[in-house]
Each structure stands twice: as structure tokens, then as C-alpha cells.
Write a protein that holds these residues in place. Sequence first.
Motif, PDB file in Angstrom:
ATOM      1  N   GLY A  93      -8.933  26.295  -5.589  1.00  0.00           N
ATOM      2  CA  GLY A  93      -8.758  27.871  -6.110  1.00  0.00           C
ATOM      3  C   GLY A  93      -7.827  28.473  -5.577  1.00  0.00           C
ATOM      4  O   GLY A  93      -6.953  29.247  -6.438  1.00  0.00           O
ATOM      5  N   SER A  94      -7.548  28.516  -4.281  1.00  0.00           N
ATOM      6  CA  SER A  94      -6.173  29.190  -3.767  1.00  0.00           C
ATOM      7  C   SER A  94      -5.043  28.592  -4.078  1.00  0.00           C
ATOM      8  O   SER A  94      -4.077  29.232  -4.326  1.00  0.00           O
ATOM      9  CB  SER A  94      -6.471  29.153  -2.197  1.00  0.00           C
ATOM     10  N   ALA A  95      -5.110  27.102  -4.436  1.00  0.00           N
ATOM     11  CA  ALA A  95      -3.712  26.759  -4.936  1.00  0.00           C
ATOM     12  C   ALA A  95      -3.564  27.437  -6.102  1.00  0.00           C
ATOM     13  O   ALA A  95      -2.167  27.358  -6.664  1.00  0.00           O
ATOM     14  CB  ALA A  95      -3.822  25.218  -4.901  1.00  0.00           C
ATOM     15  N   TYR A  96      -4.439  27.910  -7.023  1.00  0.00           N
ATOM     16  CA  TYR A  96      -4.156  28.361  -8.244  1.00  0.00           C
ATOM     17  C   TYR A  96      -3.608  29.612  -8.361  1.00  0.00           C
ATOM     18  O   TYR A  96      -2.705  29.938  -9.159  1.00  0.00           O
ATOM     19  CB  TYR A  96      -5.398  28.202  -9.312  1.00  0.00           C
ATOM     20  N   LEU A  97      -3.967  30.341  -7.213  1.00  0.00           N
ATOM     21  CA  LEU A  97      -3.427  31.444  -6.827  1.00  0.00           C
ATOM     22  C   LEU A  97      -2.006  31.547  -6.390  1.00  0.00           C
ATOM     23  O   LEU A  97      -1.475  32.606  -6.877  1.00  0.00           O
ATOM     24  CB  LEU A  97      -4.523  32.334  -6.027  1.00  0.00           C
ATOM     25  N   MET A  98      -1.698  30.518  -5.683  1.00  0.00           N
ATOM     26  CA  MET A  98      -0.446  30.407  -5.445  1.00  0.00           C
ATOM     27  C   MET A  98       0.370  29.786  -6.450  1.00  0.00           C
ATOM     28  O   MET A  98       1.772  30.272  -6.543  1.00  0.00           O
ATOM     29  CB  MET A  98      -0.225  29.366  -4.075  1.00  0.00           C
ATOM     30  N   LYS A  99       0.070  29.179  -7.219  1.00  0.00           N
ATOM     31  CA  LYS A  99       0.591  28.786  -8.556  1.00  0.00           C
ATOM     32  C   LYS A  99       1.042  30.116  -9.455  1.00  0.00           C
ATOM     33  O   LYS A  99       2.172  30.015  -9.790  1.00  0.00           O
ATOM     34  CB  LYS A  99      -0.177  27.978  -9.487  1.00  0.00           C
ATOM     35  N   ALA A 100      -0.151  31.279  -9.487  1.00  0.00           N
ATOM     36  CA  ALA A 100       0.439  32.242 -10.195  1.00  0.00           C
ATOM     37  C   ALA A 100       1.240  33.148  -9.485  1.00  0.00           C
ATOM     38  O   ALA A 100       2.218  33.640  -9.933  1.00  0.00           O
ATOM     39  CB  ALA A 100      -0.987  33.015 -10.149  1.00  0.00           C
ATOM     40  N   ARG A 101       1.423  33.016  -8.110  1.00  0.00           N
ATOM     41  CA  ARG A 101       2.329  33.706  -7.252  1.00  0.00           C
ATOM     42  C   ARG A 101       3.810  33.012  -7.807  1.00  0.00           C
ATOM     43  O   ARG A 101       4.720  34.059  -7.967  1.00  0.00           O
ATOM     44  CB  ARG A 101       2.309  33.384  -5.924  1.00  0.00           C
ATOM     45  N   ASP A 102       3.866  31.804  -7.951  1.00  0.00           N
ATOM     46  CA  ASP A 102       5.066  31.182  -8.214  1.00  0.00           C
ATOM     47  C   ASP A 102       5.619  31.394  -9.839  1.00  0.00           C
ATOM     48  O   ASP A 102       6.945  30.802 -10.037  1.00  0.00           O
ATOM     49  CB  ASP A 102       5.180  29.589  -7.791  1.00  0.00           C
ATOM     50  N   GLN A 103       4.617  31.703 -10.637  1.00  0.00           N
ATOM     51  CA  GLN A 103       4.981  31.824 -11.971  1.00  0.00           C
ATOM     52  C   GLN A 103       5.710  32.776 -12.452  1.00  0.00           C
ATOM     53  O   GLN A 103       5.481  34.027 -12.053  1.00  0.00           O
ATOM     54  CB  GLN A 103       3.681  31.524 -12.830  1.00  0.00           C
ATOM     55  N   SER A 104       6.715  32.885 -13.647  1.00  0.00           N
ATOM     56  CA  SER A 104       7.424  33.951 -13.974  1.00  0.00           C
ATOM     57  C   SER A 104       6.839  34.398 -15.429  1.00  0.00           C
ATOM     58  O   SER A 104       6.873  35.576 -15.742  1.00  0.00           O
ATOM     59  CB  SER A 104       8.761  33.650 -14.052  1.00  0.00           C
ATOM     60  N   PHE A 105       6.210  33.612 -15.965  1.00  0.00           N
ATOM     61  CA  PHE A 105       5.562  33.681 -17.459  1.00  0.00           C
ATOM     62  C   PHE A 105       4.125  34.545 -17.287  1.00  0.00           C
ATOM     63  O   PHE A 105       3.335  34.001 -16.789  1.00  0.00           O
ATOM     64  CB  PHE A 105       5.507  32.621 -18.260  1.00  0.00           C
ATOM     65  N   ILE A 106       4.203  35.813 -17.467  1.00  0.00           N
ATOM     66  CA  ILE A 106       3.095  36.791 -17.157  1.00  0.00           C
ATOM     67  C   ILE A 106       1.711  36.087 -17.654  1.00  0.00           C
ATOM     68  O   ILE A 106       0.505  35.959 -17.104  1.00  0.00           O
ATOM     69  CB  ILE A 106       3.161  38.063 -17.610  1.00  0.00           C
ATOM     70  N   PRO A 107       1.836  35.784 -19.201  1.00  0.00           N
ATOM     71  CA  PRO A 107       0.535  35.215 -19.316  1.00  0.00           C
ATOM     72  C   PRO A 107      -0.023  33.921 -18.720  1.00  0.00           C
ATOM     73  O   PRO A 107      -1.235  33.728 -18.443  1.00  0.00           O
ATOM     74  CB  PRO A 107       0.621  35.090 -20.830  1.00  0.00           C
ATOM     75  N   ALA A 108       0.685  33.011 -18.389  1.00  0.00           N
ATOM     76  CA  ALA A 108       0.535  31.994 -17.664  1.00  0.00           C
ATOM     77  C   ALA A 108      -0.026  32.277 -16.059  1.00  0.00           C
ATOM     78  O   ALA A 108      -0.813  31.692 -15.499  1.00  0.00           O
ATOM     79  CB  ALA A 108       1.623  30.931 -17.468  1.00  0.00           C
ATOM     80  N   ARG A 109       0.515  33.344 -15.605  1.00  0.00           N
ATOM     81  CA  ARG A 109       0.189  33.704 -14.373  1.00  0.00           C
ATOM     82  C   ARG A 109      -1.150  34.354 -14.245  1.00  0.00           C
ATOM     83  O   ARG A 109      -2.070  34.144 -13.551  1.00  0.00           O
ATOM     84  CB  ARG A 109       1.034  34.866 -13.825  1.00  0.00           C
TER      85      ARG A 109
END
Length: 240
Positions: A101-117
Motif C-alpha cells: 500500500g505504501s508503495a502505491y502512495l510512492m508511485k502516486a508521488r512519482d506520477q505526473s498525470f493527475i488522474p493516474a496519481r
Amino acid sequence: MQITRLIAALALSVLVSGAASAGDSPDDIKIPAFFDLPAAADLKATAALTPGSAGYSAREVALAWHGLASLGEDGASREAIRLLDELPEVQGDALLKAYLGSAYLMKARDQSFIPARVRSVRRGLEILNEAAGAAPHDFRVHAIRAGSTMNLPDIFDYRRTVREDLEVALTMIEGGDAPVAGGSVTEGRMLAALVKVCLQSGEEACAQNRLRQLETDFSDDAELRVTVARLRTAYDAHTN
């Protein structure tokens, strides 16, 4: 309207790490990660291994990638998700689920496309909540969920959960039921995080009690003394 506000909040936020600034509002005070990681070189060496080689398991390799993601290594959050998700034991192991779960939040941190985040945050929260529900008395699950979510934008309305996780973890430390000792830097970081969250939520009694504890036990700590002083300044500004 809600999705518009959500996108705006995420567009302006660094979801996991946060950013320090010169101000002394609670939002400006960065709390160190609760647990120290191995050196980046050691994590990279483990991450480069094929599971089973040199005595390292697939679990250890996956967690090395998670550690690299915590350090902001490019692409590490995605690899951590892939490897953790492939572990056959992940569905029955609450701690591994918390890492996922925390890895998904770090993935969100790294994403630039807002809907994907947004999708990554929602998925991460879902998995973290599943982990906490499966292991309500697991210190590390509560610590991982609190540390991963304490910098989420207000739109996610997650501060009460962060506070509850920190209270559970600190109670376990104080009762000798945690894998870290009372007086450790991990306890100090968690206390600082709880003071910050209570100030952000306007919960003065919580902030006051935990700040007193923090000042009593950690004002002379080489790492934490500046954070303690800044939290005191923020508390005084909030209450005066």
C-alpha cells in the motif's frame, strides 16, 4: 466539484515526502521517516539480486526496491509494487500488504498525470486499510500506514486515521510491546509526527500533552531538537 478539488490538491502536493520550508506553521515542519533505511548502495546491491541467490529471498529483494522507492530512486516504486504483488504470501501477510500500500502512495508521488496519481492513492489507501484491519495490533503496520499517509492532502480526510495509528504505535512502545524501545529516535519521530497532526487538526489537548512529552524526552536529542523547537513555536502561535 469534489474531483476538481481533489485534482487541484494533488497537483500541488508531494504526497509522501512533504517539503520543508522556513515557516513554522505545522504544515511547514518536516518529520523524518520513522525508521532508518540501509544505505542506498546496500539496497541497490540487494535489489539487483535474483531471488534465491546469495541467500536473499524474493521478499527481501522486493523490500529492497521499496526502500529505494522511499529514497526517491527513479522507477523503484513501480518495481516494488510489481515484486510485492507477485509474492504468493502477500494476501495473507498484513505487513507485506502495508508495504504494498505504501508503495502505491510512492508511485502516486512519482506520477505526473493527475488522474493516474488519484488512482494510485486510492489503491494504496485501500490496501493499507486492509492491512490494518487484518492486523490491528501490529506495530509496523500502524507505523507504515501513518508514515505513508501523514502528508496526504486534506481532501482525503485522513488525519484522524494517522493520529489513531500513531497513538496505537506509541502506546505499544510505552508498554514495551513494540519492536523499538522507549526513548529511541523512532519514538521521538512518532511523537513529533503526532504533535504535528494534532496541531493541524486543531486538537490542542493532544498537541499540548504530546509536546510536553517530546520536550521532556527529546529536546536534547541531536536530531530532534530543532524539530521540537519548531513544534513549540507552532504550538505557541496556534494557542496565542
